[in-house]
Design a protein around this motif. Structure first.
Motif, PDB file in Angstrom:
ATOM      1  N   ARG A   1       0.837  -1.202   0.000  1.00  0.00           N
ATOM      2  CA  ARG A   1       0.000   0.000   0.000  1.00  0.00           C
ATOM      3  C   ARG A   1       0.874   1.255   0.000  1.00  0.00           C
ATOM      4  O   ARG A   1       0.551   2.252  -0.676  1.00  0.00           O
ATOM      5  CB  ARG A   1      -0.935  -0.015   1.211  1.00  0.00           C
ATOM      6  CG  ARG A   1      -1.794   1.232   1.387  1.00  0.00           C
ATOM      7  CD  ARG A   1      -2.781   1.473   0.236  1.00  0.00           C
ATOM      8  NE  ARG A   1      -3.857   0.540   0.209  1.00  0.00           N
ATOM      9  CZ  ARG A   1      -5.035   0.685   0.850  1.00  0.00           C
ATOM     10  NH1 ARG A   1      -5.248   1.754   1.603  1.00  0.00           N
ATOM     11  NH2 ARG A   1      -5.989  -0.220   0.727  1.00  0.00           N
TER      12      ARG A   1
ATOM     13  N   THR B   1      -6.503  -4.091  -1.263  1.00  0.00           N
ATOM     14  CA  THR B   1      -7.833  -3.625  -0.887  1.00  0.00           C
ATOM     15  C   THR B   1      -7.841  -3.198   0.584  1.00  0.00           C
ATOM     16  O   THR B   1      -6.977  -3.591   1.381  1.00  0.00           O
ATOM     17  CB  THR B   1      -8.884  -4.721  -1.091  1.00  0.00           C
ATOM     18  OG1 THR B   1      -8.648  -5.783  -0.143  1.00  0.00           O
ATOM     19  CG2 THR B   1      -8.819  -5.291  -2.506  1.00  0.00           C
ATOM     20  N   ASP B   2      -8.845  -2.407   0.946  1.00  0.00           N
ATOM     21  CA  ASP B   2      -8.973  -1.989   2.339  1.00  0.00           C
ATOM     22  C   ASP B   2      -9.179  -3.187   3.256  1.00  0.00           C
ATOM     23  O   ASP B   2      -8.652  -3.228   4.376  1.00  0.00           O
ATOM     24  CB  ASP B   2     -10.134  -1.005   2.493  1.00  0.00           C
ATOM     25  CG  ASP B   2      -9.839   0.353   1.868  1.00  0.00           C
ATOM     26  OD1 ASP B   2      -8.647   0.649   1.613  1.00  0.00           O
ATOM     27  OD2 ASP B   2     -10.793   1.120   1.644  1.00  0.00           O
ATOM     28  N   ASP B   3      -9.943  -4.174   2.803  1.00  0.00           N
ATOM     29  CA  ASP B   3     -10.173  -5.373   3.620  1.00  0.00           C
ATOM     30  C   ASP B   3      -8.869  -6.133   3.843  1.00  0.00           C
ATOM     31  O   ASP B   3      -8.616  -6.629   4.950  1.00  0.00           O
ATOM     32  CB  ASP B   3     -11.199  -6.281   2.955  1.00  0.00           C
ATOM     33  CG  ASP B   3     -12.621  -5.740   3.052  1.00  0.00           C
ATOM     34  OD1 ASP B   3     -12.849  -4.808   3.858  1.00  0.00           O
ATOM     35  OD2 ASP B   3     -13.500  -6.239   2.320  1.00  0.00           O
TER      36      ASP B   3
ATOM     37  N   THR C   1      -6.767  -4.104   6.396  1.00  0.00           N
ATOM     38  CA  THR C   1      -7.317  -4.237   7.747  1.00  0.00           C
ATOM     39  C   THR C   1      -7.009  -5.606   8.335  1.00  0.00           C
ATOM     40  O   THR C   1      -6.589  -5.720   9.499  1.00  0.00           O
ATOM     41  CB  THR C   1      -8.830  -3.997   7.725  1.00  0.00           C
ATOM     42  OG1 THR C   1      -9.090  -2.647   7.338  1.00  0.00           O
ATOM     43  CG2 THR C   1      -9.447  -4.253   9.093  1.00  0.00           C
TER      44      THR C   1
ATOM     45  N   THR D   1      -4.761   3.555  10.551  1.00  0.00           N
ATOM     46  CA  THR D   1      -5.167   2.760   9.389  1.00  0.00           C
ATOM     47  C   THR D   1      -6.537   2.127   9.622  1.00  0.00           C
ATOM     48  O   THR D   1      -7.394   2.115   8.725  1.00  0.00           O
ATOM     49  CB  THR D   1      -4.124   1.674   9.096  1.00  0.00           C
ATOM     50  OG1 THR D   1      -2.880   2.296   8.777  1.00  0.00           O
ATOM     51  CG2 THR D   1      -4.555   0.795   7.934  1.00  0.00           C
TER      52      THR D   1
ATOM     53  N   GLY E   1      -8.226   4.025   7.060  1.00  0.00           N
ATOM     54  CA  GLY E   1      -7.586   3.402   5.898  1.00  0.00           C
ATOM     55  C   GLY E   1      -6.341   4.090   5.398  1.00  0.00           C
ATOM     56  O   GLY E   1      -5.793   3.684   4.375  1.00  0.00           O
ATOM     57  N   THR E   2      -5.848   5.121   6.111  1.00  0.00           N
ATOM     58  CA  THR E   2      -4.670   5.839   5.647  1.00  0.00           C
ATOM     59  C   THR E   2      -3.415   5.355   6.369  1.00  0.00           C
ATOM     60  O   THR E   2      -3.480   4.737   7.431  1.00  0.00           O
ATOM     61  CB  THR E   2      -4.818   7.351   5.860  1.00  0.00           C
ATOM     62  OG1 THR E   2      -4.976   7.613   7.256  1.00  0.00           O
ATOM     63  CG2 THR E   2      -6.018   7.887   5.102  1.00  0.00           C
TER      64      THR E   2
END
Length: 278
Positions: free
Chosen positions: A125, A147-149, A152, A192, A196-197
């Motif tokens: 990322r 992806t965000d998922d 995470t 994050t 999400g950052t």
């Protein structure tokens, strides 16, 4: 494709010279498609002689055993002649094999040895978001996005599976690197998970303050990482230098470890409870 001389010029002079020498050495030894910086150099938080120099080299094919030996020789030569920045140069070598599998092990040089290590979703990322192209193609052309998922899930698994169990080993936390990375990882993970950052290590310090981290430990980290540099790489800070006064006590490493572990254990547990098991 960018020319071999197109290195990250905003880096400090010695680091820029090191990057040129490293790039030249790589192109002479392996089929290099791209060289990227991530971490502090790419994120604007780089401190020459203090920060790690985190790089990713993308190869056209897997390195042969002879090429791997040649790469190790290059790293050792630069470490012997290139100053503190060269000794902190870490580089992973990707070749297109399972680039989106965080469990896959890639050839890498880190901590003064050749090894195999994972390329995490956080690293990928970073490359997609603010990676610096030092040579060749952009990360987006060679690496699948995260992806965000996926991000995470990795962040939660890292807190749950690595950092939380590590608190059961008090001897680890006597070392600067464990204190720094453990606390900064929690702060960066918190941001994050919230939005999400990705944030830099410097920006993580006020986040830690907001989470209630021990003020003495934060002052210690800030002074060591961002305070005045010592007179030589091996010299400790002067007792009169501004910073954390507790750092000059003989029992400070033990006390710092106690404070850090006492804060991190419930803080990690709260984070895992708030954001799920991933």
């Amino acid at each position: 494709m960018r020319p071999a001389t197109d290195v990250y010029e905003p880096a400090p002079q010695a680091t820029a010279a090191l990057l040129r020498a490293f790039l030249t050495g790589l192109r002479d030894r392996v089929p290099l498609r791209a060289l990227w910086a991530h971490g502090s150099l790419a994120g604007g938080d780089y401190q020459e002689g203090r920060s790690d120099l985190d790089l990713i080299a993308f190869l056209a094919r897997p390195a042969t055993p002879q090429e791997a030996d040649d790469l190790a020789g290059l790293h050792r030569r630069l470490a012997a002649t290139g100053g503190p920045a060269a000794r902190s140069l870490h580089c992973a070598y990707l070749d297109g094999t399972a680039p989106d599998d965080p469990a896959h092990l890639h050839l890498a040089w880190a901590h003064e040895e050749l090894m195999h290590r994972q390329i995490t979703p956080v690293t990928r990322r970073e490359l997609h978001t603010f990676g610096r192209v030092l040579y060749g193609e952009d990360p987006a052309a060679l690496l699948p996005p995260v992806t965000d998922d996926q991000l995470t899930a990795f962040v939660l698994a890292d807190l749950r599976g690595f950092w939380r169990p590590a608190l059961g080993h008090p001897e680890y936390w006597l070392r600067d690197i464990w204190v720094d990375l453990g606390l900064l990882t929690l702060a960066r993970a918190t941001v994050t998970l919230r939005n999400g950052t990705l944030i830099s290590k410097r920006r993580a310090l006020p986040v830690l303050a907001g989470l209630g981290a021990p003020t003495q430990v934060l002052a210690d980290i800030r002074h060591r990482r961002y305070g005045p540099a010592p007179a030589s790489p091996d010299a400790p800070p002067s007792p009169d230098a501004p910073g954390a006064p507790d750092a000059h006590r003989a029992d400070w490493p033990v006390r710092r470890a106690e404070l850090t572990r006492a804060f991190l254990a419930p803080a990690i547990d709260r984070t895992l409870a708030a954001y799920g098991s991933g």
